[in-house]
Design a protein around this motif. Structure first.
Motif, PDB file in Angstrom:
ATOM      1  N   ALA A  13       0.769  -1.154  -0.101  1.00 16.35           N
ATOM      2  CA  ALA A  13       0.042  -0.084  -0.153  1.00 16.35           C
ATOM      3  C   ALA A  13       0.906   1.333  -0.176  1.00 16.35           C
ATOM      4  O   ALA A  13       0.698   2.164  -0.907  1.00 16.35           O
ATOM      5  CB  ALA A  13      -0.799   0.047   1.361  1.00 16.35           C
ATOM      6  N   LEU A  14       1.981   1.102   0.895  1.00 14.31           N
ATOM      7  CA  LEU A  14       2.725   2.514   0.932  1.00 14.31           C
ATOM      8  C   LEU A  14       3.622   2.577  -0.320  1.00 14.31           C
ATOM      9  O   LEU A  14       3.644   3.603  -1.178  1.00 14.31           O
ATOM     10  CB  LEU A  14       3.853   2.168   1.903  1.00 14.31           C
ATOM     11  N   GLN A  15       4.061   1.495  -0.891  1.00 10.17           N
ATOM     12  CA  GLN A  15       4.622   1.678  -2.221  1.00 10.17           C
ATOM     13  C   GLN A  15       3.677   2.291  -3.533  1.00 10.17           C
ATOM     14  O   GLN A  15       4.316   3.238  -4.145  1.00 10.17           O
ATOM     15  CB  GLN A  15       5.251   0.248  -2.838  1.00 10.17           C
ATOM     16  N   GLU A  16       2.605   1.868  -3.213  1.00 15.32           N
ATOM     17  CA  GLU A  16       1.663   2.447  -4.180  1.00 15.32           C
ATOM     18  C   GLU A  16       1.473   3.800  -4.100  1.00 15.32           C
ATOM     19  O   GLU A  16       1.216   4.549  -5.055  1.00 15.32           O
ATOM     20  CB  GLU A  16       0.216   1.701  -4.125  1.00 15.32           C
ATOM     21  N   ARG A  17       1.233   4.383  -2.806  1.00 15.70           N
ATOM     22  CA  ARG A  17       1.085   5.557  -2.556  1.00 15.70           C
ATOM     23  C   ARG A  17       2.260   6.484  -2.916  1.00 15.70           C
ATOM     24  O   ARG A  17       2.319   7.510  -3.394  1.00 15.70           O
ATOM     25  CB  ARG A  17       1.115   5.983  -0.875  1.00 15.70           C
ATOM     26  N   ILE A  18       3.500   5.908  -2.663  1.00 13.30           N
ATOM     27  CA  ILE A  18       4.743   6.635  -3.103  1.00 13.30           C
ATOM     28  C   ILE A  18       4.837   6.853  -4.653  1.00 13.30           C
ATOM     29  O   ILE A  18       4.999   7.780  -5.240  1.00 13.30           O
ATOM     30  CB  ILE A  18       6.010   5.632  -2.649  1.00 13.30           C
ATOM     31  N   THR A  19       4.362   5.782  -5.387  1.00 15.04           N
ATOM     32  CA  THR A  19       4.119   5.927  -6.729  1.00 15.04           C
ATOM     33  C   THR A  19       3.249   6.813  -7.093  1.00 15.04           C
ATOM     34  O   THR A  19       3.663   7.789  -8.147  1.00 15.04           O
ATOM     35  CB  THR A  19       3.948   4.524  -7.281  1.00 15.04           C
ATOM     36  N   LYS A  20       2.200   6.996  -6.527  1.00 17.47           N
ATOM     37  CA  LYS A  20       1.028   7.844  -6.998  1.00 17.47           C
ATOM     38  C   LYS A  20       1.574   9.203  -6.824  1.00 17.47           C
ATOM     39  O   LYS A  20       1.368  10.203  -7.571  1.00 17.47           O
ATOM     40  CB  LYS A  20      -0.378   7.536  -6.292  1.00 17.47           C
ATOM     41  N   ILE A  21       2.010   9.458  -5.404  1.00 15.30           N
ATOM     42  CA  ILE A  21       2.335  10.864  -5.392  1.00 15.30           C
ATOM     43  C   ILE A  21       3.442  11.552  -6.156  1.00 15.30           C
ATOM     44  O   ILE A  21       3.720  12.330  -6.487  1.00 15.30           O
ATOM     45  CB  ILE A  21       2.775  10.824  -3.571  1.00 15.30           C
ATOM     46  N   SER A  22       4.545  10.551  -6.295  1.00 20.30           N
ATOM     47  CA  SER A  22       5.427  10.760  -7.351  1.00 20.30           C
ATOM     48  C   SER A  22       4.941  11.389  -8.550  1.00 20.30           C
ATOM     49  O   SER A  22       5.759  12.374  -9.181  1.00 20.30           O
ATOM     50  CB  SER A  22       6.618   9.588  -7.307  1.00 20.30           C
ATOM     51  N   GLU A  23       4.231  10.538  -9.120  1.00 20.43           N
ATOM     52  CA  GLU A  23       3.481  10.850 -10.367  1.00 20.43           C
ATOM     53  C   GLU A  23       2.924  12.102 -10.284  1.00 20.43           C
ATOM     54  O   GLU A  23       2.972  13.085 -11.176  1.00 20.43           O
ATOM     55  CB  GLU A  23       2.958   9.978 -10.826  1.00 20.43           C
ATOM     56  N   GLN A  24       2.282  12.342  -9.057  1.00 18.32           N
ATOM     57  CA  GLN A  24       1.348  13.652  -8.938  1.00 18.32           C
ATOM     58  C   GLN A  24       2.422  14.906  -8.803  1.00 18.32           C
ATOM     59  O   GLN A  24       1.965  15.944  -9.276  1.00 18.32           O
ATOM     60  CB  GLN A  24       0.742  13.478  -7.669  1.00 18.32           C
ATOM     61  N   TYR A  25       3.396  14.613  -8.443  1.00 22.04           N
ATOM     62  CA  TYR A  25       4.474  15.896  -8.276  1.00 22.04           C
ATOM     63  C   TYR A  25       5.515  15.675  -9.497  1.00 22.04           C
ATOM     64  O   TYR A  25       6.690  16.519  -9.271  1.00 22.04           O
ATOM     65  CB  TYR A  25       5.160  15.971  -7.021  1.00 22.04           C
ATOM     66  N   GLY A  26       5.105  15.072 -10.287  1.00 23.61           N
ATOM     67  CA  GLY A  26       6.014  15.142 -11.752  1.00 23.61           C
ATOM     68  C   GLY A  26       7.667  14.490 -11.281  1.00 23.61           C
ATOM     69  O   GLY A  26       8.652  14.744 -12.119  1.00 23.61           O
ATOM     70  N   ARG A  27       7.699  13.780 -10.356  1.00 20.72           N
ATOM     71  CA  ARG A  27       8.836  13.020 -10.126  1.00 20.72           C
ATOM     72  C   ARG A  27       9.312  11.966 -10.976  1.00 20.72           C
ATOM     73  O   ARG A  27       8.322  11.165 -11.279  1.00 20.72           O
ATOM     74  CB  ARG A  27       8.981  12.425  -8.787  1.00 20.72           C
TER      75      ARG A  27
END
Ligand SMILES: *Cc1c(COP(=O)(O)O)cnc(C)c1O
Length: 235
Positions: A13-27
């Protein structure tokens, strides 16, 4: 985070959140690494997280870490030391970890350099910065980092990678973001002189979203993976 989930479930779940947030902030993909902070966790829990795919683990207490490392020698874990450094523990840390995040004393940096074997790849290091200007926090003041850097680069067994911070605690996300933003700027300034720097170690269970937004490359997360810590460590 839900406490009734298993360690693998929380990790996914954490990995998914990290991926999602990273995409959101253009990382860019795979520029944010997850360091599982396993202080106070058993070697069995570390093994469970490893089997779920986790490879980087962070520890804060040397004796506790060494006991667990001994039980986990069969696993190719990358061990990171993130706790307070004491000079009498520098030798053990230099010998048993591949990263040290919490350097803020030149004498300890020199000891780590002295005890880290020249036959191994250099010990990866971050300078810890007290970005919230807190009296109780360890770490250099931002203005002290440049002078410190001029010394640390001459230690051949250390590979200086960047900066680490534990910001002043706040649940106000805009204040979290301001502190992480200062770290990002400080790293950008240092990169003008030291272009190889590639690491911002920041973001914990309660503030990693803003850390990702401001360029964190290593998140140090314990509670969101393993649940709330019960302290039983031996120093
Ligand atoms: C304990 C610790 C963490 C992890 O904190 P959580 O809130 O459990 O994610 C991160 N960094 C350092 C330096 C720590 O000591």
């Amino acid at each position: 985070m839900h406490t009734d989930l298993s360690i693998p479930e929380k990790l996914y779940a954490l990995q998914e959140r990290i991926t999602k947030i990273s995409e959101q902030y253009g990382r860019a993909t795979n520029t944010v690494k997850l360091l599982a902070v396993s202080k106070s966790q058993s070697d069995e829990n570390i093994r469970i997280a490893y089997e779920a795919g986790q490879r980087l683990f962070g520890e804060s207490y040397v004796q506790e870490a060494l006991q667990k490392q001994e039980k986990l020698v069969d696993l190719p874990i990358e061990w990171h030391f993130i706790g307070q450094l004491q000079s009498n523990k520098a030798k053990l840390i230099a010998q048993h970890f591949s990263w040290v995040h919490s350097i803020s004393s030149l004498s300890i940096a020199e000891r780590l350099n002295q005890y880290h074997s020249g036959n191994l790849p250099p010990l990866n290091c971050c300078i810890q910065v007290n970005i919230g200007n807190e009296k109780t926090k360890t770490g250099l003041e931002p203005e002290q980092v440049q002078a410190f850097a001029r010394h640390i680069i001459h230690l051949p067994n250390l590979h200086w990678r960047g900066l680490m911070t534990i910001p002043a605690f706040t649940s106000d996300v805009s204040v979290q973001r301001q502190q992480f933003s200062k770290m990002k700027e400080l790293l950008a300034t240092l990169k003008l002189d030291y272009p190889w720097l590639d690491t911002l170690s920041m973001g914990m269970s309660g503030d990693f979203e803003m850390a990702i937004a401001e360029g964190a490359t290593i998140l140090r997360i314990g509670t969101a993976i393993f649940g709330v810590r019960v302290y039983t460590h031996v120093c």
